[in-house]
Design an enzyme around this catalytic site. Structure first.
Site, PDB file in Angstrom:
ATOM      1  N   ILE A  93       0.825  -1.212   0.000  1.00  0.00           N
ATOM      2  CA  ILE A  93       0.000   0.000   0.000  1.00  0.00           C
ATOM      3  C   ILE A  93       0.857   1.259   0.000  1.00  0.00           C
ATOM      4  O   ILE A  93       0.407   2.339  -0.389  1.00  0.00           O
ATOM      5  CB  ILE A  93      -0.956  -0.010   1.215  1.00  0.00           C
ATOM      6  CG1 ILE A  93      -2.073   1.023   1.032  1.00  0.00           C
ATOM      7  CG2 ILE A  93      -0.188   0.205   2.523  1.00  0.00           C
ATOM      8  CD1 ILE A  93      -3.194   0.877   2.049  1.00  0.00           C
ATOM      9  N   LYS A  94       2.124   1.136   0.403  1.00  0.00           N
ATOM     10  CA  LYS A  94       3.002   2.298   0.471  1.00  0.00           C
ATOM     11  C   LYS A  94       3.322   2.868  -0.898  1.00  0.00           C
ATOM     12  O   LYS A  94       3.767   4.016  -1.004  1.00  0.00           O
ATOM     13  CB  LYS A  94       4.289   1.934   1.208  1.00  0.00           C
ATOM     14  CG  LYS A  94       4.088   1.568   2.672  1.00  0.00           C
ATOM     15  CD  LYS A  94       3.519   2.718   3.495  1.00  0.00           C
ATOM     16  CE  LYS A  94       3.484   2.365   4.976  1.00  0.00           C
ATOM     17  NZ  LYS A  94       3.009   3.490   5.810  1.00  0.00           N
ATOM     18  N   ASP A  95       3.104   2.100  -1.961  1.00  0.00           N
ATOM     19  CA  ASP A  95       3.277   2.642  -3.310  1.00  0.00           C
ATOM     20  C   ASP A  95       2.437   3.901  -3.496  1.00  0.00           C
ATOM     21  O   ASP A  95       2.872   4.880  -4.110  1.00  0.00           O
ATOM     22  CB  ASP A  95       2.844   1.620  -4.361  1.00  0.00           C
ATOM     23  CG  ASP A  95       3.809   0.460  -4.506  1.00  0.00           C
ATOM     24  OD1 ASP A  95       4.736   0.343  -3.680  1.00  0.00           O
ATOM     25  OD2 ASP A  95       3.624  -0.336  -5.442  1.00  0.00           O
TER      26      ASP A  95
END
Length: 302
Positions: free
Chosen positions: A43-45
């Site tokens: 999700i950090k993308d």
């Protein structure tokens, strides 16, 4: 026929699927958004892409402190954008995540934790000061929350047709639950937002009157903190539940063996939290995000 070619992997971030967890919770309506299907694997993308859109003009070097996934997302983006990248990670970070960051061409700094969590954050701040690098600082930047408010949350709302009663999310930097929680409550104030963290982490005391019962100590990466992050907004969170590492890892493995979802420890923490709260929300639709892949923890959890 419409061309569906993306210009780079940065344009392939998002549109991750939502699936039912009907094998784990056959008597309930539980759905999960599979964020490990982003090109950088977590999700950090989304957060990194949003934050880099706001980096100073002329930036050539990036630095961040990370438990691994933000570092990998930043290293991936740096490869695409032609930027130098340095990532400070705690020495307990899984070998798979450390090697993943380096594989993109970034420099990894393994930092001792003898004096607490702050060490790797201090290293990132020092690099930023000494080398003129842009420090994303996910633990303090409002951009962390805004990334999920403007990106992840609208996507989830659209995929569910606005039909959800409870949103459950692990708390690490605090940006995901804060951004998504705010968006959901603006559209439906009755949506309950519930955070999940390991035992004796620091966020529950900001939302409830239940203090920590001991020292914070967990093997689960990416969720829980000794000291709360400034990215966390307790105003949009209704409750925070804490789960033992043993339960977290049991649910993490159950996701793989029963749902075919190889997710990381923070996802196991979220699912353990869902199992705990379900008796309170009979008949409700419960939605969650599963942040990353279990492939990054095979040496630790499986």
């Amino acid at each position: 026929m419409e061309n569906e070619i993306r210009e780079s992997v940065m344009d392939a971030i998002g549109n991750t699927p939502v699936v039912r967890l009907e094998r784990l919770f056959p008597a309930a309506d539980v759905v999960a958004k599979l964020e490990y299907m982003n090109p950088g694997g977590s999700i950090k993308d989304r957060m990194v892409r949003y934050m880099l859109r706001h980096m100073p003009e002329g930036t050539t070097r990036l630095v961040e402190s990370s438990s691994g996934n933000t570092g990998a997302a930043l290293a991936m983006a740096s490869a695409v954008l032609g930027l130098e990248c340095e990532v400070a990670v705690p020495e307990c970070t899984s070998v798979e995540k450390v090697r993943r960051i380096g594989a993109y061409g970034a420099r990894v700094h393994l930092c001792a934790q003898a004096s607490g969590e702050g060490d790797y954050h201090a290293v990132a701040r020092r690099i930023a000061a000494e080398r003129g690098a842009f420090h994303l600082d996910q633990y303090a930047s409002e951009l962390n929350r805004l990334a999920h408010y403007h990106d992840t949350a609208p996507e989830l709302w659209r995929q569910l047709g606005g039909e959800l009663d409870v949103f459950v999310c692990g708390i690490g930097s605090g940006g995901t639950i804060s951004g998504i929680g705010r968006y959901l409550k603006e559209r439906n104030p009755n949506v309950r937002v519930i955070g999940v963290e390991p035992l004796n982490s620091s966020y529950r005391k900001l939302v409830t009157d239940r203090p920590a019962a001991g020292e914070f100590d967990t093997v689960i990466e990416g969720v829980g903190k000794r000291e709360p992050s400034h990215s966390f907004d307790p105003a949009v969170v209704d409750d925070v539940v804490q789960v033992p590492d043993g339960q977290t890892l049991a649910w993490c493995r159950a996701l793989a063996t029963e749902e075919g979802i190889l997710a990381g420890g923070s996802s196991g923490c979220v699912v353990a939290g869902i199992a705990e709260i379900l008796p309170r929300f009979h008949g409700a639709r419960v939605a969650a995000v599963l942040p990353d892949s279990g492939a990054y923890y095979l040496s630790k959890y499986f």
